[in-house]
Design a protein around this motif. Structure first.
Motif, PDB file in Angstrom:
ATOM      1  N   GLY A  72       1.204  -1.025   0.372  1.00 30.02           N
ATOM      2  CA  GLY A  72       0.449  -0.063  -0.378  1.00 30.02           C
ATOM      3  C   GLY A  72       0.829   0.979   0.565  1.00 30.02           C
ATOM      4  N   ASP A  73       0.379   2.823  -0.324  1.00 25.95           N
ATOM      5  CA  ASP A  73       1.153   3.492   0.353  1.00 25.95           C
ATOM      6  C   ASP A  73       1.540   3.695   2.083  1.00 25.95           C
ATOM      7  N   SER A  74       2.348   4.809   2.270  1.00 23.34           N
ATOM      8  CA  SER A  74       1.909   5.268   3.310  1.00 23.34           C
ATOM      9  C   SER A  74       0.812   5.489   4.419  1.00 23.34           C
ATOM     10  N   PHE A  96      12.081   6.129   7.407  1.00 22.68           N
ATOM     11  CA  PHE A  96      11.438   6.691   7.698  1.00 22.68           C
ATOM     12  C   PHE A  96       9.344   5.890   8.008  1.00 22.68           C
ATOM     13  N   MET A  97       8.988   5.194   7.109  1.00 20.36           N
ATOM     14  CA  MET A  97       8.036   4.282   6.798  1.00 20.36           C
ATOM     15  C   MET A  97       8.271   2.897   7.902  1.00 20.36           C
ATOM     16  N   ALA A  98       9.417   2.531   8.068  1.00 24.98           N
ATOM     17  CA  ALA A  98       9.370   1.690   9.192  1.00 24.98           C
ATOM     18  C   ALA A  98       9.757   2.169  10.714  1.00 24.98           C
ATOM     19  N   THR A 161      -0.148  12.152   5.592  1.00 19.91           N
ATOM     20  CA  THR A 161       0.131  11.489   4.216  1.00 19.91           C
ATOM     21  C   THR A 161      -0.173  12.260   2.194  1.00 19.91           C
ATOM     22  N   SER A 162       0.181  12.005   1.501  1.00 15.87           N
ATOM     23  CA  SER A 162      -0.097  12.507   0.352  1.00 15.87           C
ATOM     24  C   SER A 162      -1.934  11.870   0.235  1.00 15.87           C
ATOM     25  N   GLY A 163      -2.788  10.545   0.464  1.00 18.92           N
ATOM     26  CA  GLY A 163      -3.436  10.351   0.819  1.00 18.92           C
ATOM     27  C   GLY A 163      -4.622  11.210   1.890  1.00 18.92           C
ATOM     28  N   PRO A 231       1.759  13.889  -5.942  1.00 19.12           N
ATOM     29  CA  PRO A 231       1.149  15.050  -6.176  1.00 19.12           C
ATOM     30  C   PRO A 231       2.738  15.514  -5.135  1.00 19.12           C
ATOM     31  N   GLU A 232       3.848  14.920  -5.477  1.00 25.53           N
ATOM     32  CA  GLU A 232       4.562  15.159  -4.923  1.00 25.53           C
ATOM     33  C   GLU A 232       6.131  15.848  -6.629  1.00 25.53           C
ATOM     34  N   CYS A 233       5.246  15.850  -7.976  1.00 28.50           N
ATOM     35  CA  CYS A 233       5.056  16.285  -9.018  1.00 28.50           C
ATOM     36  C   CYS A 233       5.117  18.144  -9.058  1.00 28.50           C
ATOM     37  N   GLY A 245      -2.938  11.720  -6.742  1.00 28.95           N
ATOM     38  CA  GLY A 245      -3.724  11.118  -5.847  1.00 28.95           C
ATOM     39  C   GLY A 245      -2.081  10.608  -5.174  1.00 28.95           C
ATOM     40  N   SER A 246      -2.164   9.750  -3.961  1.00 28.92           N
ATOM     41  CA  SER A 246      -1.650   9.389  -3.616  1.00 28.92           C
ATOM     42  C   SER A 246      -1.280   7.836  -4.318  1.00 28.92           C
ATOM     43  N   THR A 247      -0.196   6.964  -4.031  1.00 28.92           N
ATOM     44  CA  THR A 247      -0.095   5.470  -4.743  1.00 28.92           C
ATOM     45  C   THR A 247      -1.034   4.728  -4.537  1.00 28.92           C
ATOM     46  N   GLN A 248      -1.409   4.618  -3.684  1.00 26.12           N
ATOM     47  CA  GLN A 248      -3.179   4.498  -3.514  1.00 26.12           C
ATOM     48  C   GLN A 248      -4.234   4.750  -4.454  1.00 26.12           C
TER      49      GLN A 248
HETATM   50  P1  13P Z   1       2.531   7.030  -1.404  1.00 30.00           P
HETATM   51  O1  13P Z   1       2.551   7.272   0.517  1.00 30.00           O
HETATM   52  O2  13P Z   1       1.567   8.310  -1.988  1.00 30.00           O
HETATM   53  O3  13P Z   1       2.623   6.116  -0.953  1.00 30.00           O
HETATM   54  O4  13P Z   1       3.828   8.308  -1.152  1.00 30.00           O
HETATM   55  C1  13P Z   1       4.636   7.626  -0.591  1.00 30.00           C
HETATM   56  C2  13P Z   1       6.141   8.548  -1.694  1.00 30.00           C
HETATM   57  O5  13P Z   1       7.033   8.425  -0.702  1.00 30.00           O
HETATM   58  C3  13P Z   1       5.841   8.251  -2.814  1.00 30.00           C
HETATM   59  O6  13P Z   1       7.098   8.924  -3.265  1.00 30.00           O
END
Ligand code: 13P
Ligand code: SF4
Length: 345
Positions: A72-74, A96-98, A161-163, A231-233, A245-248
């Motif tokens: 999934g996404d973050s 950072f995810m860990a 998160t981006s979501g 959205p990091e673009c 949107g987020s990766t999810q």
């Molecule tokens: P997401 O939470 O959308 O998966 O993004 C995490 C990330 O690191 C995107 O570069």
């Protein structure tokens, strides 16, 4: 860490063939004999250790589809980490995810296959920077993207998160916020809300390389292309996108396209994000054709099957957080999870 190639025996072939068959369009058949022995060994060790593997959507398909229990996404990974009953969490993503997993479920052993898997956004800001911003903007809440260290989270009021960034920024009910550290995500949220946003100048080294010109060039060749962007673009990419949107969120959007257009010409989709995303979404929606501008995240790509196996064998590399920092960082992450559990309008 020494990596010894494991043999592709007849037993391993028979055991892993059902895993491989649905992936033959994503993982080249010639590569499978290299992956399969690791897949078999990891899945066995996972059971012995009562471990769960959480994998981000940017992981290579041979991790994403074969050994991951949760993908999934973050946001999804944080929520699932909080809920897991396993003793050990192996986080195939970045550091950072860990750390987030450790914050939301501190009693678990959290392992990463490679300690050097960082993130340019997390590197772009320190706890001291946040304290200076607080002095400059007294009383303005600090909203922090999860792509940050635990030290930075500890200085923050709430994580996003981006979501869920837009939802949380609006739910705070304040006229002005400080948004850290991704400038482009901050600008994207600002374009969707009346809340005034003070941004930091952090960028994702993968997404900042895309441009609006890239999108226009692809669209010249195929005007019906569906453009999906993270959205990091940069803003000129997002301005050209059909969906942001987020990766999810991206995966779900492709799912809607694939369901809606089952009887029509197959839509071609341009994914403005990390390379593995197209492989991983394509595994789920094989009818969709992807245009793949490819920007690799070198941090995400540090994770490999041999390193995941080593992680479980040696119980390395454990992620730990200073208890005083963890207590403050946890508040910001848990506040985010509370917002995300609330139903949206
Ligand atoms: P997401 O939470 O959308 O998966 O993004 C995490 C990330 O690191 C995107 O570069
Ligand atoms: Fe960080 Fe960008 Fe890699 Fe995501 S893709 S982990 S934001 S460097």
């Amino acid at each position: 860490m020494s990596v010894v190639d494991l043999p592709y025996t007849a037993d391993v072939a028979a055991e892993t063939d059902p895993i491989f068959r649905p992936l033959a369009h994503v993982i080249p058949p010639v590569e499978w004999p290299l992956h399969a022995p690791y897949v078999s060994a990891i899945n066995r060790l996972k059971r012995d250790r009562n471990a769960v593997i959480l994998a981000h959507n940017y992981q290579v398909p041979e991790i994403f589809y074969t050994v991951a229990d949760i993908v999934g996404d973050s946001l999804a990974l944080a929520m699932k980490a909080a809920e897991t009953k396993a003793d050990v969490i192996v986080l195939c993503g970045v550091h950072f995810m860990a750390e987030t997993a450790k914050l939301v479920n501190p009693g678990k052993t959290v392992l990463v296959p490679d300690l050097k898997a960082g993130c340019s956004l997390a590197e772009s800001i320190t706890a001291a920077d946040v304290r200076l911003l607080r002095e400059k903007y007294p009383g303005v809440p600090v909203v922090t993207y999860v792509n940050t260290s635990a030290e930075v989270k500890a200085e923050s009021d709430v994580c996003v998160t981006s979501g869920n960034a837009l939802q949380i920024v609006e739910a705070l009910g304040v006229p002005r916020i400080i948004f850290l550290p991704d400038e482009y995500l901050a600008k994207y949220v600002a374009s969707k809300t009346n809340v005034e946003i003070v941004a930091w100048k952090g960028h994702c080294e993968v997404h900042e390389r895309f441009s609006g010109d890239d999108v226009r060039r692809f669209r010249r060749d195929d005007p019906s292309l569906v453009v999906i962007a993270h959205p990091e673009c940069p803003p000129d990419v997002l301005a050209e996108a059909d969906f942001v949107g987020s990766t999810q969120g991206m995966t779900e959007y492709v799912g809607e396209l694939s369901a809606k257009r089952a009887s029509e010409r197959r839509p071609r989709v341009l994914l403005m994000t990390e390379c593995s995303m197209a492989d991983n979404v394509s595994g789920r929606y094989p009818s969709i054709e992807f245009v793949r501008p490819c920007n690799l995240c070198p941090h995400m790509k540090r994770n490999t099957l041999p390193k995941v196996l080593h992680s479980l064998e040696a119980m390395e590399f454990e992620v730990t957080i200073d208890p005083e920092i963890a207590a403050r960082a946890r508040r910001a992450v848990e506040r985010m999870l509370e917002f995300s559990r609330q139903p949206r309008d």
